[in-house]
Motif scaffolding. Structure first.
Motif, PDB file in Angstrom:
ATOM      1  N   MET A   1     -31.617  -8.432 -46.295  1.00 19.07           N
ATOM      2  CA  MET A   1     -31.058  -9.488 -45.446  1.00 19.07           C
ATOM      3  C   MET A   1     -31.831 -10.803 -45.565  1.00 19.07           C
ATOM      4  SD  MET A   1     -29.890  -7.325 -42.031  1.00 19.07           S
ATOM      5  CE  MET A   1     -30.905  -8.345 -41.050  1.00 19.07           C
ATOM      6  N   HIS A   2     -33.112 -10.748 -45.889  1.00 15.14           N
ATOM      7  CA  HIS A   2     -33.924 -11.962 -45.900  1.00 15.14           C
ATOM      8  C   HIS A   2     -34.236 -12.494 -47.293  1.00 15.14           C
ATOM      9  CE1 HIS A   2     -34.509 -10.702 -41.738  1.00 15.14           C
ATOM     10  NE2 HIS A   2     -34.723 -11.983 -41.511  1.00 15.14           N
ATOM     11  N   THR A   3     -33.658 -11.913 -48.309  1.00  9.03           N
ATOM     12  CA  THR A   3     -33.818 -12.504 -49.639  1.00  9.03           C
ATOM     13  C   THR A   3     -32.585 -13.349 -49.929  1.00  9.03           C
ATOM     14  OG1 THR A   3     -32.892 -10.509 -50.630  1.00  9.03           O
ATOM     15  CG2 THR A   3     -35.269 -10.701 -50.613  1.00  9.03           C
ATOM     16  N   PRO A   4     -32.785 -14.532 -50.451  1.00 11.63           N
ATOM     17  CA  PRO A   4     -31.638 -15.421 -50.681  1.00 11.63           C
ATOM     18  C   PRO A   4     -30.678 -14.884 -51.748  1.00 11.63           C
ATOM     19  CG  PRO A   4     -33.668 -16.418 -51.479  1.00 11.63           C
ATOM     20  CD  PRO A   4     -34.044 -15.159 -50.794  1.00 11.63           C
ATOM     21  N   LYS A   5     -31.226 -14.198 -52.748  1.00  8.37           N
ATOM     22  CA  LYS A   5     -30.389 -13.692 -53.825  1.00  8.37           C
ATOM     23  C   LYS A   5     -30.888 -12.311 -54.223  1.00  8.37           C
ATOM     24  CE  LYS A   5     -30.607 -15.489 -58.013  1.00  8.37           C
ATOM     25  NZ  LYS A   5     -30.481 -16.418 -59.136  1.00  8.37           N
ATOM     26  N   PHE A   6     -29.992 -11.341 -54.321  1.00  6.51           N
ATOM     27  CA  PHE A   6     -30.367  -9.987 -54.722  1.00  6.51           C
ATOM     28  C   PHE A   6     -30.554  -9.970 -56.236  1.00  6.51           C
ATOM     29  CE2 PHE A   6     -29.755  -5.523 -55.708  1.00  6.51           C
ATOM     30  CZ  PHE A   6     -30.521  -4.921 -54.729  1.00  6.51           C
ATOM     31  N   THR A   7     -31.777  -9.684 -56.675  1.00  4.46           N
ATOM     32  CA  THR A   7     -32.091  -9.698 -58.101  1.00  4.46           C
ATOM     33  C   THR A   7     -32.501  -8.299 -58.561  1.00  4.46           C
ATOM     34  OG1 THR A   7     -34.397 -10.235 -57.674  1.00  4.46           O
ATOM     35  CG2 THR A   7     -32.884 -12.096 -57.967  1.00  4.46           C
ATOM     36  N   LEU A   8     -32.712  -8.195 -59.860  1.00  2.67           N
ATOM     37  CA  LEU A   8     -33.176  -6.936 -60.428  1.00  2.67           C
ATOM     38  C   LEU A   8     -34.570  -6.590 -59.899  1.00  2.67           C
ATOM     39  CD1 LEU A   8     -32.423  -4.698 -62.384  1.00  2.67           C
ATOM     40  CD2 LEU A   8     -33.467  -6.041 -64.203  1.00  2.67           C
ATOM     41  N   TYR A   9     -35.384  -7.602 -59.658  1.00  2.79           N
ATOM     42  CA  TYR A   9     -36.712  -7.370 -59.098  1.00  2.79           C
ATOM     43  C   TYR A   9     -36.624  -6.757 -57.695  1.00  2.79           C
ATOM     44  CZ  TYR A   9     -41.398  -8.160 -57.320  1.00  2.79           C
ATOM     45  OH  TYR A   9     -42.628  -7.970 -56.766  1.00  2.79           O
ATOM     46  N   THR A  10     -35.702  -7.236 -56.882  1.00  2.00           N
ATOM     47  CA  THR A  10     -35.515  -6.682 -55.541  1.00  2.00           C
ATOM     48  C   THR A  10     -35.088  -5.222 -55.625  1.00  2.00           C
ATOM     49  OG1 THR A  10     -34.833  -8.870 -54.791  1.00  2.00           O
ATOM     50  CG2 THR A  10     -34.366  -7.046 -53.334  1.00  2.00           C
ATOM     51  N   ALA A  11     -34.180  -4.924 -56.525  1.00  2.00           N
ATOM     52  CA  ALA A  11     -33.747  -3.539 -56.710  1.00  2.00           C
ATOM     53  C   ALA A  11     -34.902  -2.663 -57.176  1.00  2.00           C
ATOM     54  CB  ALA A  11     -32.600  -3.482 -57.712  1.00  2.00           C
ATOM     55  N   PHE A  12     -35.738  -3.202 -58.067  1.00  2.00           N
ATOM     56  CA  PHE A  12     -36.898  -2.456 -58.536  1.00  2.00           C
ATOM     57  C   PHE A  12     -37.862  -2.147 -57.394  1.00  2.00           C
ATOM     58  CE2 PHE A  12     -41.336  -2.585 -59.935  1.00  2.00           C
ATOM     59  CZ  PHE A  12     -41.367  -1.445 -60.716  1.00  2.00           C
ATOM     60  N   VAL A  13     -38.108  -3.119 -56.541  1.00  2.00           N
ATOM     61  CA  VAL A  13     -39.007  -2.914 -55.401  1.00  2.00           C
ATOM     62  C   VAL A  13     -38.463  -1.830 -54.471  1.00  2.00           C
ATOM     63  CG1 VAL A  13     -39.900  -4.019 -53.311  1.00  2.00           C
ATOM     64  CG2 VAL A  13     -40.026  -5.202 -55.484  1.00  2.00           C
ATOM     65  N   ILE A  14     -37.166  -1.827 -54.235  1.00  2.00           N
ATOM     66  CA  ILE A  14     -36.553  -0.830 -53.355  1.00  2.00           C
ATOM     67  C   ILE A  14     -36.663   0.561 -53.960  1.00  2.00           C
ATOM     68  CG2 ILE A  14     -34.350  -0.075 -52.387  1.00  2.00           C
ATOM     69  CD1 ILE A  14     -33.692  -3.088 -52.048  1.00  2.00           C
ATOM     70  N   VAL A  15     -36.339   0.689 -55.236  1.00  2.00           N
ATOM     71  CA  VAL A  15     -36.400   2.001 -55.894  1.00  2.00           C
ATOM     72  C   VAL A  15     -37.843   2.486 -56.003  1.00  2.00           C
ATOM     73  CG1 VAL A  15     -35.976   3.198 -58.076  1.00  2.00           C
ATOM     74  CG2 VAL A  15     -34.242   1.677 -57.127  1.00  2.00           C
ATOM     75  N   ALA A  16     -38.757   1.609 -56.359  1.00  2.00           N
ATOM     76  CA  ALA A  16     -40.165   1.991 -56.478  1.00  2.00           C
ATOM     77  C   ALA A  16     -40.732   2.432 -55.137  1.00  2.00           C
ATOM     78  CB  ALA A  16     -40.980   0.836 -57.042  1.00  2.00           C
TER      79      ALA A  16
ATOM     80  N   TRP B   1     -38.189   3.445 -43.738  1.00  2.47           N
ATOM     81  CA  TRP B   1     -37.945   2.911 -45.071  1.00  2.47           C
ATOM     82  C   TRP B   1     -36.607   2.165 -45.117  1.00  2.47           C
ATOM     83  CZ3 TRP B   1     -34.095   4.057 -48.657  1.00  2.47           C
ATOM     84  CH2 TRP B   1     -34.278   3.490 -49.907  1.00  2.47           C
ATOM     85  N   PHE B   2     -35.583   2.751 -44.525  1.00  5.25           N
ATOM     86  CA  PHE B   2     -34.273   2.106 -44.513  1.00  5.25           C
ATOM     87  C   PHE B   2     -34.318   0.777 -43.755  1.00  5.25           C
ATOM     88  CE2 PHE B   2     -30.003   1.364 -42.810  1.00  5.25           C
ATOM     89  CZ  PHE B   2     -29.286   1.332 -44.003  1.00  5.25           C
ATOM     90  N   GLY B   3     -35.043   0.731 -42.653  1.00  3.22           N
ATOM     91  CA  GLY B   3     -35.179  -0.511 -41.898  1.00  3.22           C
ATOM     92  C   GLY B   3     -35.865  -1.595 -42.706  1.00  3.22           C
ATOM     93  N   LEU B   4     -36.910  -1.222 -43.432  1.00  2.00           N
ATOM     94  CA  LEU B   4     -37.599  -2.209 -44.258  1.00  2.00           C
ATOM     95  C   LEU B   4     -36.733  -2.675 -45.426  1.00  2.00           C
ATOM     96  CD1 LEU B   4     -41.174  -0.682 -44.270  1.00  2.00           C
ATOM     97  CD2 LEU B   4     -40.432  -2.773 -43.153  1.00  2.00           C
ATOM     98  N   VAL B   5     -35.971  -1.755 -46.007  1.00  2.00           N
ATOM     99  CA  VAL B   5     -35.062  -2.139 -47.090  1.00  2.00           C
ATOM    100  C   VAL B   5     -33.982  -3.079 -46.554  1.00  2.00           C
ATOM    101  CG1 VAL B   5     -33.270  -1.267 -48.643  1.00  2.00           C
ATOM    102  CG2 VAL B   5     -35.485  -0.135 -48.539  1.00  2.00           C
ATOM    103  N   ALA B   6     -33.448  -2.786 -45.394  1.00  2.00           N
ATOM    104  CA  ALA B   6     -32.443  -3.667 -44.797  1.00  2.00           C
ATOM    105  C   ALA B   6     -33.036  -5.041 -44.527  1.00  2.00           C
ATOM    106  CB  ALA B   6     -31.907  -3.055 -43.504  1.00  2.00           C
ATOM    107  N   TYR B   7     -34.273  -5.089 -44.068  1.00  2.00           N
ATOM    108  CA  TYR B   7     -34.943  -6.371 -43.826  1.00  2.00           C
ATOM    109  C   TYR B   7     -35.103  -7.159 -45.129  1.00  2.00           C
ATOM    110  CZ  TYR B   7     -38.470  -9.743 -42.403  1.00  2.00           C
ATOM    111  OH  TYR B   7     -39.146 -10.906 -42.173  1.00  2.00           O
TER     112      TYR B   7
END
Length: 59
Positions: free
Chosen positions: A25-40, A16-22
C-alpha cells in the motif's frame, strides 16, 4: 500438530501479511524488487518453522 504450533503459524502469518499489505500500500509502484522482498521474507520466516514443526514432526 499441536494447537500451540498452529497458533504460532497463525500469529506469524498474520503479522507477515500485515507487513506485506503495508509495503504494497505504501510503495508508489509495485516492482520486481518489491516482489523479491515479499517472497524472500516469506522464505526467511516460514521455511525454518516448516522444517522444525511440520517436516520433522513435533518434538
Amino acid at each position: 500438530m499441536k494447537t500451540s504450533v498452529i497458533l504460532r503459524f497463525v500469529i506469524l502469518g498474520l503479522l507477515w501479511f500485515g507487513l506485506v499489505a503495508y509495503i504494497v500500500m505504501h510503495t508508489p509502484k509495485f516492482t520486481l524488487y518489491t516482489a523479491f522482498v515479499i517472497v524472500a521474507s516469506a522464505i526467511i520466516i516460514f521455511v525454518p518453522l516448516y522444517k522444525k514443526y511440520v517436516k520433522n514432526g513435533n518434538r
